[in-house]
Design an enzyme around this catalytic site. Structure first.
Site, PDB file in Angstrom:
ATOM      1  N   ASP A  95      37.834  35.077  49.191  1.00 37.96           N
ATOM      2  CA  ASP A  95      37.445  35.462  50.540  1.00 37.96           C
ATOM      3  C   ASP A  95      36.003  36.002  50.489  1.00 37.96           C
ATOM      4  O   ASP A  95      35.125  35.345  49.959  1.00 37.96           O
ATOM      5  CB  ASP A  95      38.462  36.460  51.087  1.00 37.96           C
ATOM      6  CG  ASP A  95      38.349  36.716  52.578  1.00 37.96           C
ATOM      7  OD1 ASP A  95      38.896  35.908  53.357  1.00 37.96           O
ATOM      8  OD2 ASP A  95      37.725  37.713  52.949  1.00 37.96           O
ATOM      9  N   HIS A 250      46.476  31.627  52.350  1.00 39.03           N
ATOM     10  CA  HIS A 250      45.124  32.117  52.082  1.00 39.03           C
ATOM     11  C   HIS A 250      45.079  33.016  50.855  1.00 39.03           C
ATOM     12  O   HIS A 250      44.124  32.951  50.073  1.00 39.03           O
ATOM     13  CB  HIS A 250      44.619  32.870  53.316  1.00 39.03           C
ATOM     14  CG  HIS A 250      43.256  33.454  53.157  1.00 39.03           C
ATOM     15  ND1 HIS A 250      42.121  32.680  53.045  1.00 39.03           N
ATOM     16  CD2 HIS A 250      42.842  34.751  53.077  1.00 39.03           C
ATOM     17  CE1 HIS A 250      41.062  33.467  52.911  1.00 39.03           C
ATOM     18  NE2 HIS A 250      41.473  34.725  52.930  1.00 39.03           N
TER      19      HIS A 250
END
Length: 301
Positions: A95, A250
């Site tokens: 991220d 994710h």
């Protein structure tokens, strides 16, 4: 331990011995995100450093938005290596941590033995995906609005955050972000680095990434399009490797920890297992473009 980098302090988990690997988390996490990777890496003979980025966890949370710009986040990585007397390290980021990893590898390659990016591709590749990525990134625009974003995320015991993100480790996240100061500081990266005008006029291009790179994307990622990772190859002149993990969201290091561990160990073990090289004049020059700051270390938790 705490590592004092002048005006900020980073809380760092330091485990194992051997070639250093730095694990950089993203939003809205801390270094604890890597709890499944740290034991595997240390067992394989690596020294693992998992800091809380500035604005997160037990690290400093400056209130000035200017304290969260991209050069400063890169400078934190370089200053951390300097403070621990590490000349070169493998960087692994997820991220926002992946974005910082890309920038650090591009700007200070002599400090980076290799880099692995989870979920987030090269900044230029991310932007080039176009409308598909913009649709997936709608929340980045919402996050620009101070107070509005905080209220949206925290309302009804963080119901929107829980349902939208489906974070697999949401309770510790909610517990941390229940502190309004922590919530705002966590959003500062979006506000300092990705203002709306960035979509219209991109920042100065980064140099090509010359170190070995592995990019990893998961098919269940709600926030990032695959093209943002596969397209990153255009910005890498060193060895490039792409891996796709099926049926993981994710937070792939939580959803598929064994697969992530296997990929990391395979990739890292292919790199020369050598002591860090002497810092070259080129990397000294790159590091000099960042904010200089003194560093000290304490064992305070």
């Amino acid at each position: 331990m705490n590592v004092h980098l002048g005006d900020v302090t980073l809380h760092v988990r330091d485990s194992g011995t051997g070639i250093p690997v730095v694990l950089l988390h993203g939003w809205p996490d801390t270094g604890d995100l890597w709890r499944h990777q740290v034991p595997a890496l240390t067992a394989a003979g690596y020294r693992v450093l998992a800091p809380d980025l500035r604005g997160f966890g037990r690290s400093s949370k400056p209130t000035d938005l200017a304290a969260y710009t991209a050069p400063i986040l890169v400078a934190d990585v370089i200053a951390l290596l300097d403070a621990l007397d590490i000349r070169r390290a493998h960087l692994v980021g997820h991220d926002w941590g992946a974005a910082v990893t890309w920038m650090t590898a591009a700007l200070a390659p002599d400090r980076v033995a290799s880099m692995t990016a989870l979920s987030v591709g090269h900044p230029a590749a991310f932007r080039s995906v176009g409308w598909r990525q913009r649709e997936m990134s709608w929340y980045m625009l919402l996050f620009q609005f101070a107070d509005i974003a905080e209220r949206w995320l925290s309302a009804d015991d963080f119901r929107n955050l829980r349902e939208w993100s489906a974070h697999p480790d949401i309770e510790p996240v909610v517990e941390r972000l229940a502190d309004p100061a922590a919530l705002t500081s966590s959003l500062s990266l979006y506000r300092a680095i990705l203002p709306p005008e960035w979509l219209v006029e991109p920042p100065t291009p980064l140099p090509p990434v010359i170190v070995p790179v592995m990019g990893v994307w998961s098919t269940g990622d709600f926030a990032l399009a695959e093209a943002g990772m596969t397209g990153s190859a255009r910005y890498v002149t060193g060895p490039w490797r792409y891996e796709r993990i099926e049926d993981a969201g994710h937070w792939l290091q939580l959803d598929a920890p064994n697969k992530v561990n296997d990929l990391l160990l395979d990739f890292l073990d292919l790199q020369p297992r050598r002591a860090a090289a002497t810092l070259s004049l080129a990397s000294q020059s790159a590091a000099g473009t960042f904010a200089s700051r003194g560093a000290a270390i304490s064992d305070n938790s």
